[in-house]
Enzyme design. Structure first.
Site, short mmCIF file in Angstrom:
data_model
loop_
_atom_site.label_atom_id
_atom_site.label_comp_id
_atom_site.label_asym_id
_atom_site.label_seq_id
_atom_site.Cartn_x
_atom_site.Cartn_y
_atom_site.Cartn_z
N CYS A 196 0.83 -1.21 0.00
CA CYS A 196 0.00 0.00 0.00
C CYS A 196 0.86 1.26 0.00
CB CYS A 196 -0.95 0.00 1.19
SG CYS A 196 -0.14 -0.09 2.78
N HIS A 199 -5.75 8.41 5.16
CA HIS A 199 -5.66 8.86 3.77
C HIS A 199 -4.52 9.87 3.63
CE1 HIS A 199 -9.78 7.84 1.79
NE2 HIS A 199 -9.09 6.79 2.14
N ASN A 238 -7.77 16.53 -0.85
CA ASN A 238 -7.99 15.11 -0.63
C ASN A 238 -8.20 14.43 -1.99
OD1 ASN A 238 -8.73 12.56 0.08
ND2 ASN A 238 -10.67 13.11 1.04
#
Length: 703
Positions: free
Chosen positions: A105, A262, A286
């Site tokens: 990830c 995030h 974002n």
């Protein structure tokens, strides 16, 4: 020998521009255009022999051959998975990045950030490839690796299970750029499994060539706002996130609409006049969704009613869709960490951007010569590679509250190829560095390492916060103008490893490796220097071969070993025949392959000098000197050698326990004398360069 020659060849190619983004190194010698052309001409789709579609490409342990996790895997090309495969659909975006069954990830987050900067993205993802025009089952990508750009070629066979991609994939079922990028990165690192576990910073750097900084926002430096401001001005990539303590917290939303776990992008900072006082604001984006901050200074917050309307309109224009403002104080409260990837000068094209200046060094820690460990090991610490930085231009805009002019420097120490070596059990080393101010009286000292005495009792001006087993340790330091010594090291001594040291400076800094000089001025004895013991040796020579005869290598071995075996002040197992041949090679002026009486006298006096040095360095009287002490011993013998030569000597003459016995010591000294003598004879112009034909070269190295 082959590795050394390859290294020299590589250095010369780099000096001519190899390794830039426009002239990338061909990984494993594979050239994309050549291979694609061959496939198109033959009508056969490319199959990569260097990274075949087989179990070894998947991994070595959890994904190794025979692992239950690899059962049922079938390698398929995109043309076998869907009727109309595309490389990119509608531009590369964050929705193209969906994690599969691989714990990478960290890499996916870096790829997602890369999609926000098209210029940087297409340095990694060349546009000249598709599944339509000139399709041949071959694709290529470019990655930054330790100071150079590398082009990696792959075939498009991807691991699948039940007709679905096993690892990274796009939300669009027919888009494959992200899956192919992951495969190329896996090839570069040895396997897919090698990508498990890492830091987003690592991906940032391999996609941009930049240098990263990390800040814990619970303990921020006082000047963090200023650091962010300058980083944005230099075109850096900035990301921040909120830590999660449990898996259940991932994707959770805070009360004020921030998503935990995030990666947010930092896109701007501004200061406004609010209620008669300055208020620092920060702009975030974002890239993962539509959820936006709902606290103070959010889009419709009341705070905007209390600033100049023209200023409000100006800031509204600067914020794009998906971006929002918040106060800097709230930013520090809400977020956990900030990562800054400072881009190298070649990544930035705008003349308006204040670019960093970059100096890069490649080096190696080698057991027995340059692997000295940290300051806890004063006996060997000084043998680590040493680099000098000369800072003489201060920053243009000094920070508020600072009285002394300073120079801002980013230092990054990166260990090489450790991810690729995971399959053979070699993990990350614990690495760090220290920076020392060089006193005025030593500022001109560049030809040899600063010795043990320099470091005894001397405190570094700054150092990496701690030794860490990360690929890179880096920090931002502010130093007064002057000259500084940077010493990179592993925590423990005698750990082999390659490294890359980067120095990013606001103003151009001069930098060089200490001890890069190579020179040799060995002591030249005269036969009249002989004493009583020497006369005994001469009489032994005459006893063996006669007064006017010449001595062969075998006879020389018998004479020298008989003399030295009688000494009670040293442990010595005798010279071997190869060392004796080296001795004859050095002093055989008439090419007979033997030594006459005068040549023998000169040799004996040389051996006597070497014996004095050896005994001085053999501190424990065990018959060997430690390999890392060879630097000092060589200097006493008249040789100043750079790290590369020192490392070669350690590999050639030290035993497995990193000791050098008297036979190896003399063989080394004699060999060096021979090589320096040969070079001086051939360097007619005295310009440090010798040109030889192949036959001449062979004769010289076979001497």
């Amino acid at each position: 020998m082959a590795a050394l020659a390859a290294g020299v060849s590589k250095q010369r190619a780099v000096a001519e521009g190899l390794g830039s983004n426009q002239n990338a190194v061909k990984y494993l010698g594979q050239d994309f255009e050549t291979l694609r052309k061959q496939c198109l001409n033959s009508g056969v789709l490319f199959k990569d022999p260097e990274f075949p579609a087989c179990p070894s490409a998947l991994g070595y342990k959890d994904l190794g051959p025979g692992s239950p996790d690899t059962q049922g895997i079938v390698w398929k090309r995109p043309t076998e998975l869907c009727p109309n495969p595309q490389f990119i659909v509608g531009g590369a975006t964050r929705t193209d990045i969906r994690q599969g069954g691989l714990g990478d990830c960290w890499l996916l987050a870096a790829i997602a950030s890369l999609t926000l900067n098209e210029k940087l993205l297409y340095r990694v993802l060349p546009r000249d490839q598709s599944f339509q025009k000139d399709y041949a089952g071959i694709f290529h990508f470019q990655f930054w690796q330790y100071g150079e750009w590398v082009e990696v070629v792959i075939d498009d066979r991807l691991p699948t299970k039940n007709g679905q991609l096993l690892f990274l994939h796009s939300e669009e079922g027919n888009e494959f750029w992200s899956a192919l990028l992951e495969k190329a990165y896996a090839k570069l690192n040895g396997s897919y499994e090698a990508l498990v576990g890492g830091s987003t910073i690592e991906g940032f750097e391999d996609f941009t060539g930049g240098i990263s900084e990390f800040y814990d926002l619970k303990k921020p430096p006082e000047n963090l706002y200023y650091i962010i401001q300058k980083a944005l001005r230099k075109g850096s990539l900035l990301g921040c996130s909120i830590d999660v303590s449990t898996a259940a917290e991932a994707e959770a939303t805070t009360r004020q609409k921030l998503v935990k776990g995030h990666a947010y992008s930092v896109t701007g900072v501004e200061e406004v006049n609010f209620h008669g006082r300055p208020e620092k604001l920060i702009r975030l984006r974002n890239p993962w969704g539509e959820v936006e901050w709902s606290g103070a200074w959010s889009d419709n917050a009341p705070e905007w009613n209390y600033i100049d309307p023209r200023r409000k309109e100006e800031l509204d224009k600067k914020a794009e869709d998906g971006e929002f403002w918040m106060s800097f104080s709230d930013f520090l409260k809400q977020y956990s960490r900030l990562e800054i990837c400072n881009l190298s000068p070649d990544s930035l094209s705008s003349e308006e951007i204040h670019k960093w200046n970059l100096v890069l060094f490649n080096g190696r820690w080698t057991r027995g010569s340059t692997a000295g460990g940290c300051l806890n090991y004063p006996g060997t610490y000084w043998t680590n590679p040493q680099f000098k930085i000369h800072l003489d231009e201060v920053d243009e805009d000094q920070e508020e509250g600072t009285s002394e002019p300073c120079c801002t420097v980013l230092l990054g120490l990166m260990q090489k190829n450790r991810r690729r070596q995971k399959r053979i059990g070699q993990g990350m080393l614990s690495i760090g560095y220290a920076v020392y101010q060089i006193p005025k009286e030593l500022e001109s000292h560049t030809d040899a390492h600063l010795g043990r005495d320099f470091f005894l009792g001397r405190q570094p001006s700054t150092c990496s916060s701690t030794y860490m087993n990360l690929r890179e340790v880096s920090s931002r330091v502010r130093l007064p103008p002057g000259q500084y010594l940077v010493v990179p090291s592993t925590f423990e001594p005698f750990k082999d490893g390659d490294f890359c040291l980067r120095v990013f400076s606001e103003k151009k800094a001069k930098a060089l490796e200490i001890g890069d000089t190579v020179s040799g001025h060995p002591h030249e004895p005269h036969p009249r220097d002989m004493d009583e013991e020497d006369e005994h040796v001469r009489s032994l020579f005459e006893e063996f071969v006669g007064k006017d005869s010449e001595i062969s290598a075998n006879q020389l071995k018998r004479v020298l070993n008989e003399v030295l075996s009688k000494r009670t002040d040293m442990k010595f197992d005798g010279f071997n025949i190869n060392t004796c041949r080296e001795m004859i090679s050095l002093l055989d002026s008439d090419g007979t392959g033997s030594l006459g009486p005068m040549e023998f006298k000169t040799l004996w006096l040389k051996i006597r000098t070497y014996l004095e040095i050896f005994q001085e360095m053999d501190h424990n009287h065990v018959g060997t000197i430690e390999a890392h002490e060879m630097r000092t011993a060589l200097k006493k013998a008249g040789f100043t050698l750079n790290n590369q030569v020192q490392q070669t000597i350690a590999m050639r003459y030290a035993c497995s326990k990193l000791g050098v016995d008297f036979n190896g010591f003399v063989a080394c000294m004699i060999r060096l004398e021979t090589l320096f003598k040969l070079f001086r004879l051939l360097d007619k112009d005295q310009n440090g360069i010798v040109q030889l034909s192949l036959a001449e070269w062979l004769c010289c190295v076979l001497v």
